[in-house]
Design a protein around this motif. Structure first.
Motif, PDB file in Angstrom:
ATOM      1  N   UNK A 142       0.847  -1.202   0.000  1.00 47.23           N
ATOM      2  CA  UNK A 142       0.000   0.000   0.000  1.00 47.23           C
ATOM      3  C   UNK A 142       0.877   1.245   0.000  1.00 47.23           C
ATOM      4  N   UNK A 143       0.594   2.167  -0.935  1.00 42.68           N
ATOM      5  CA  UNK A 143       1.370   3.401  -1.069  1.00 42.68           C
ATOM      6  C   UNK A 143       0.780   4.560  -0.287  1.00 42.68           C
ATOM      7  N   UNK A 144      -0.350   4.336   0.390  1.00 46.79           N
ATOM      8  CA  UNK A 144      -1.030   5.385   1.146  1.00 46.79           C
ATOM      9  C   UNK A 144      -1.365   6.586   0.265  1.00 46.79           C
ATOM     10  N   UNK A 145      -1.812   6.324  -0.952  1.00 43.51           N
ATOM     11  CA  UNK A 145      -2.168   7.400  -1.877  1.00 43.51           C
ATOM     12  C   UNK A 145      -3.537   7.991  -1.549  1.00 43.51           C
ATOM     13  N   UNK A 146      -4.395   7.222  -0.883  1.00 43.99           N
ATOM     14  CA  UNK A 146      -5.708   7.717  -0.489  1.00 43.99           C
ATOM     15  C   UNK A 146      -6.802   7.539  -1.526  1.00 43.99           C
ATOM     16  N   UNK A 147      -6.487   6.936  -2.669  1.00 43.36           N
ATOM     17  CA  UNK A 147      -7.510   6.758  -3.702  1.00 43.36           C
ATOM     18  C   UNK A 147      -8.632   5.831  -3.245  1.00 43.36           C
ATOM     19  N   UNK A 148      -8.318   4.884  -2.397  1.00 39.19           N
ATOM     20  CA  UNK A 148      -9.339   3.970  -1.874  1.00 39.19           C
ATOM     21  C   UNK A 148     -10.366   4.747  -1.049  1.00 39.19           C
ATOM     22  N   UNK A 149      -9.881   5.629  -0.205  1.00 38.84           N
ATOM     23  CA  UNK A 149     -10.763   6.428   0.637  1.00 38.84           C
ATOM     24  C   UNK A 149     -11.547   7.432  -0.204  1.00 38.84           C
ATOM     25  N   UNK A 150     -10.887   8.048  -1.167  1.00 38.31           N
ATOM     26  CA  UNK A 150     -11.538   9.060  -2.005  1.00 38.31           C
ATOM     27  C   UNK A 150     -12.685   8.472  -2.820  1.00 38.31           C
ATOM     28  N   UNK A 151     -12.572   7.219  -3.209  1.00 38.75           N
ATOM     29  CA  UNK A 151     -13.616   6.614  -4.036  1.00 38.75           C
ATOM     30  C   UNK A 151     -14.678   5.864  -3.270  1.00 38.75           C
ATOM     31  N   UNK A 152     -14.491   5.686  -1.979  1.00 37.28           N
ATOM     32  CA  UNK A 152     -15.409   4.865  -1.182  1.00 37.28           C
ATOM     33  C   UNK A 152     -16.757   5.556  -0.993  1.00 37.28           C
ATOM     34  N   UNK A 153     -17.846   4.933  -1.456  1.00 35.65           N
ATOM     35  CA  UNK A 153     -19.164   5.552  -1.286  1.00 35.65           C
ATOM     36  C   UNK A 153     -19.674   5.513   0.157  1.00 35.65           C
ATOM     37  N   UNK A 154     -19.058   4.729   1.019  1.00 38.60           N
ATOM     38  CA  UNK A 154     -19.497   4.614   2.414  1.00 38.60           C
ATOM     39  C   UNK A 154     -18.617   5.397   3.381  1.00 38.60           C
ATOM     40  N   UNK A 155     -17.607   6.068   2.876  1.00 35.44           N
ATOM     41  CA  UNK A 155     -16.645   6.764   3.742  1.00 35.44           C
ATOM     42  C   UNK A 155     -17.309   7.768   4.676  1.00 35.44           C
ATOM     43  N   UNK A 156     -18.412   8.361   4.256  1.00 39.73           N
ATOM     44  CA  UNK A 156     -19.096   9.352   5.089  1.00 39.73           C
ATOM     45  C   UNK A 156     -19.548   8.764   6.428  1.00 39.73           C
ATOM     46  N   UNK A 157     -19.754   7.450   6.477  1.00 40.61           N
ATOM     47  CA  UNK A 157     -20.261   6.801   7.694  1.00 40.61           C
ATOM     48  C   UNK A 157     -19.162   6.126   8.513  1.00 40.61           C
ATOM     49  N   UNK A 158     -17.957   6.092   7.981  1.00 37.57           N
ATOM     50  CA  UNK A 158     -16.861   5.376   8.642  1.00 37.57           C
ATOM     51  C   UNK A 158     -16.274   6.167   9.809  1.00 37.57           C
ATOM     52  N   UNK A 159     -15.782   5.422  10.792  1.00 33.45           N
ATOM     53  CA  UNK A 159     -14.988   6.053  11.847  1.00 33.45           C
ATOM     54  C   UNK A 159     -13.515   6.082  11.441  1.00 33.45           C
ATOM     55  N   UNK A 160     -13.101   5.197  10.567  1.00 29.95           N
ATOM     56  CA  UNK A 160     -11.748   5.157  10.015  1.00 29.95           C
ATOM     57  C   UNK A 160     -11.856   5.074   8.498  1.00 29.95           C
ATOM     58  N   UNK A 161     -11.122   5.931   7.805  1.00 30.48           N
ATOM     59  CA  UNK A 161     -11.102   5.850   6.343  1.00 30.48           C
ATOM     60  C   UNK A 161     -10.377   4.590   5.892  1.00 30.48           C
ATOM     61  N   UNK A 162     -10.603   4.194   4.658  1.00 31.41           N
ATOM     62  CA  UNK A 162     -10.003   2.954   4.152  1.00 31.41           C
ATOM     63  C   UNK A 162      -8.477   3.024   4.194  1.00 31.41           C
ATOM     64  N   UNK A 163      -7.898   4.154   3.795  1.00 29.10           N
ATOM     65  CA  UNK A 163      -6.433   4.249   3.829  1.00 29.10           C
ATOM     66  C   UNK A 163      -5.919   4.215   5.272  1.00 29.10           C
TER      67      UNK A 163
END
Length: 129
Positions: free
Chosen positions: A30-51
């Motif tokens: 994982x390069x920690x680029x953040x693209x996973x978090x940026x594209x996640x449709x459920x990120x608004x509800x997460x306590x931790x982002x995917x990255x």
């Protein structure tokens, strides 16, 4: 929302190795680029982002990860995996974390657990839904 910085320092790759053994996903790539978090449709509800989850796997924060709401709210849409430039199956990592949390009894989103239990019982009983 301000993101928390998670340091690797010496790193405890035990959790990353366990996830690799269960899923074949090498989180260390994982390069920690953040693209996973940026594209996640459920990120608004997460306590931790995917990255953040990927970073926490690398730092060995097992207890906090398994108690996270995020692993249970994942829609398994695979958007994170599709967007990953390292071609990691990020959604598989979340699936493994869900299995680990179930096994250790640390599920903290009860309605999701009830649905998953019902789904698995129906599958075991009838072989399909």
């Amino acid at each position: 929302m301000k993101q928390r910085v998670i340091s690797l320092n010496d790193g405890d790759f035990t959790l990353a190795e366990e996830i690799y053994d269960r899923s074949g996903v090498d989180v260390r790539q994982c390069m920690q680029c953040g693209k996973c978090t940026a594209g996640c449709p459920m990120d608004f509800a997460y306590d931790l982002g995917v990255s953040q989850i990927m970073r926490m796997v690398l730092s060995g924060n097992r207890e906090e990860l398994l108690n996270s709401r995020s692993i249970w709210l994942c829609a398994s849409c695979h958007t994170c995996s599709v967007r990953c430039p390292a071609l990691l199956e990020v959604s598989e990592v979340l699936e493994v974390l869900r299995h680990m949390a179930r096994k250790e009894g640390t599920v903290n989103v009860r309605p999701v657990k009830r649905f998953a239990d019902s789904f698995l019982e129906c599958l075991a009983k009838y072989g399909r839904i």
